[in-house]
Scaffold this motif. Sequence first.
Motif, short mmCIF file in Angstrom:
data_model
loop_
_atom_site.label_atom_id
_atom_site.label_comp_id
_atom_site.label_asym_id
_atom_site.label_seq_id
_atom_site.Cartn_x
_atom_site.Cartn_y
_atom_site.Cartn_z
N ILE A 22 0.92 -1.21 0.08
CA ILE A 22 0.30 0.02 0.27
C ILE A 22 0.93 1.22 -0.08
CG2 ILE A 22 -1.69 1.23 1.09
CD1 ILE A 22 -2.55 -1.43 2.40
N GLY A 23 0.59 2.04 -0.93
CA GLY A 23 1.37 3.35 -0.93
C GLY A 23 0.31 4.46 -0.95
N ILE A 24 0.96 5.30 0.02
CA ILE A 24 -0.02 6.53 0.46
C ILE A 24 0.67 7.73 0.30
CG2 ILE A 24 -1.62 7.51 2.40
CD1 ILE A 24 -1.13 4.76 3.77
N ASP A 25 0.05 8.76 -0.37
CA ASP A 25 0.53 10.03 -0.68
C ASP A 25 -0.53 11.06 0.19
OD1 ASP A 25 1.24 12.56 -1.36
OD2 ASP A 25 0.97 12.29 -3.31
N ALA A 26 -0.04 11.50 1.37
CA ALA A 26 -0.88 12.25 2.01
C ALA A 26 -0.47 13.61 1.88
CB ALA A 26 -0.65 11.91 3.64
N GLY A 27 -1.27 14.46 1.16
CA GLY A 27 -1.07 15.75 0.56
C GLY A 27 -1.72 16.83 1.37
N GLN A 54 9.25 8.08 -9.09
CA GLN A 54 9.32 6.48 -9.30
C GLN A 54 7.97 6.05 -10.19
OE1 GLN A 54 11.55 4.25 -8.90
NE2 GLN A 54 12.96 4.93 -7.50
N GLY A 55 7.03 6.70 -9.68
CA GLY A 55 5.66 6.75 -9.91
C GLY A 55 5.26 7.14 -11.41
N LEU A 106 -0.49 12.05 -17.76
CA LEU A 106 -0.74 10.58 -17.47
C LEU A 106 -2.14 10.28 -16.99
CD1 LEU A 106 2.86 10.07 -15.81
CD2 LEU A 106 2.29 9.78 -18.01
N ARG A 107 -2.39 9.24 -17.36
CA ARG A 107 -3.56 8.72 -17.03
C ARG A 107 -3.52 8.15 -15.50
NH1 ARG A 107 -6.49 3.63 -17.58
NH2 ARG A 107 -8.74 3.96 -17.12
N ASN A 108 -4.54 8.74 -14.59
CA ASN A 108 -4.14 8.60 -12.90
C ASN A 108 -2.95 9.18 -12.43
OD1 ASN A 108 -6.57 6.92 -12.82
ND2 ASN A 108 -5.28 5.09 -13.50
N GLY A 109 -2.39 10.38 -13.10
CA GLY A 109 -1.13 10.79 -12.83
C GLY A 109 -1.12 11.56 -11.46
N GLU A 110 -2.23 11.79 -10.91
CA GLU A 110 -2.58 12.30 -9.51
C GLU A 110 -2.10 11.21 -8.55
OE1 GLU A 110 -4.94 11.35 -11.47
OE2 GLU A 110 -6.64 10.58 -10.21
N TYR A 111 -1.95 9.98 -9.02
CA TYR A 111 -1.53 9.10 -7.89
C TYR A 111 0.01 8.59 -8.13
CZ TYR A 111 -6.34 8.04 -6.92
OH TYR A 111 -7.72 8.10 -6.53
N CYS A 112 0.85 9.35 -8.82
CA CYS A 112 2.17 9.09 -9.00
C CYS A 112 2.90 8.73 -7.69
CB CYS A 112 3.03 10.12 -9.87
SG CYS A 112 2.72 9.81 -11.64
N GLY A 113 2.80 9.69 -6.92
CA GLY A 113 3.51 9.78 -5.46
C GLY A 113 2.90 8.59 -4.77
N SER A 115 4.19 2.67 -3.16
CA SER A 115 3.65 1.37 -3.08
C SER A 115 5.07 0.37 -3.77
CB SER A 115 2.60 1.03 -3.79
OG SER A 115 2.76 0.98 -5.34
N LEU A 116 5.63 1.15 -4.42
CA LEU A 116 7.08 0.33 -5.06
C LEU A 116 8.34 0.07 -4.10
CD1 LEU A 116 7.04 1.76 -8.62
CD2 LEU A 116 6.03 -0.39 -8.00
N TYR A 117 8.05 1.03 -2.84
CA TYR A 117 9.11 0.74 -1.96
C TYR A 117 9.20 -0.49 -1.33
CZ TYR A 117 11.73 1.89 2.28
OH TYR A 117 12.55 1.93 3.11
#
Length: 267
Positions: free
Chosen positions: A3-8, A76-77, A252-259, A264-266
């Motif tokens: 699970i990758g979380i980008d808390a903005g 990375q995203g 990018l499609r879903n680009g807002e999820y890059c972070g 999640s790749l960590y």
Amino acid sequence: MNIGIDAGGTLIKVVCRNRGGLKYHKFPSVQLDYVASWINGFDEAQVCVTGGKAALLKSKMKRSAAEIVEFEATSQGVRYFLADHDFTEDAYLVTNVGTGTSIHHVTDRHQKRIGGTGVGGGTMMGLAQLLTGITDYEQIVRLAAKGARDRIDLKVSHIYEGAEPPIPGDLTASNFGHLLPSASLASLSQEELLAAVIGLVGETVATTSVLAAGQCGVSSVIFIGSSFLRNNLLKEVVIRYTKLRGGNPLFLRNGEYCGAVGASLYE
Ligand code: ADP
């Protein structure tokens, strides 16, 4: 599962990654407590957080989680999403139009944040509220799409008044610079005001990005961030201004999820 979380500052983006692919979730940042307890329920998952509110979110979680720097996660995203695109350039710019705007120079091996501007999605929300009282994002972008900016923005052609300008007359000479007689102010519609706000944000982030791209010797600018969600007007302004100044804009499609994808790749 990872699970990758980008808390903005405005939105928390969550990506759940397993063999089946990616699942995307989004929450307002004010729901931080709810997100923390929701994540606590995933016993077996590996969790990694990033973003300005990562530390706060972690402090509310009852489980361990890794944390990575937002800019590293974002690049990375971007690389992850680009793998699905016919994109062969090994160096480019990433402009993340979130609450504020961050600009990164990314190559296949490293990324460097080279600057940014406080003009971003938060500016859209704040100015929209000040000018029209509207606070709902969906309503703001829907109304803005119906507005014209001619009565609010001053174009180069307005200044040159029929003479041949040295730059395209259609360019904005001054955002919000077309001063109206005070009697006409009340006749400005919400649609016009909101379109002008989006024009200001789009032209600022595009111009800043293209200048930064020139400085880095690249031409492609990848625009990401939730500010583009269902916001075709912002996309159009950004595309037009980026191309006009010699850049190559990409979304990018879903680009807002890059972070969140990067987190999640960590491993
Ligand atoms: P951050 O990581 O700083 O939260 P985002 O990339 O999530 O940034 O972008 C936040 C911006 O996205 C907001 O400032 C707003 O312009 C826009 N936005 C898109 N959807 C929403 C929404 N449902 N609620 C509020 N803002 C939204």
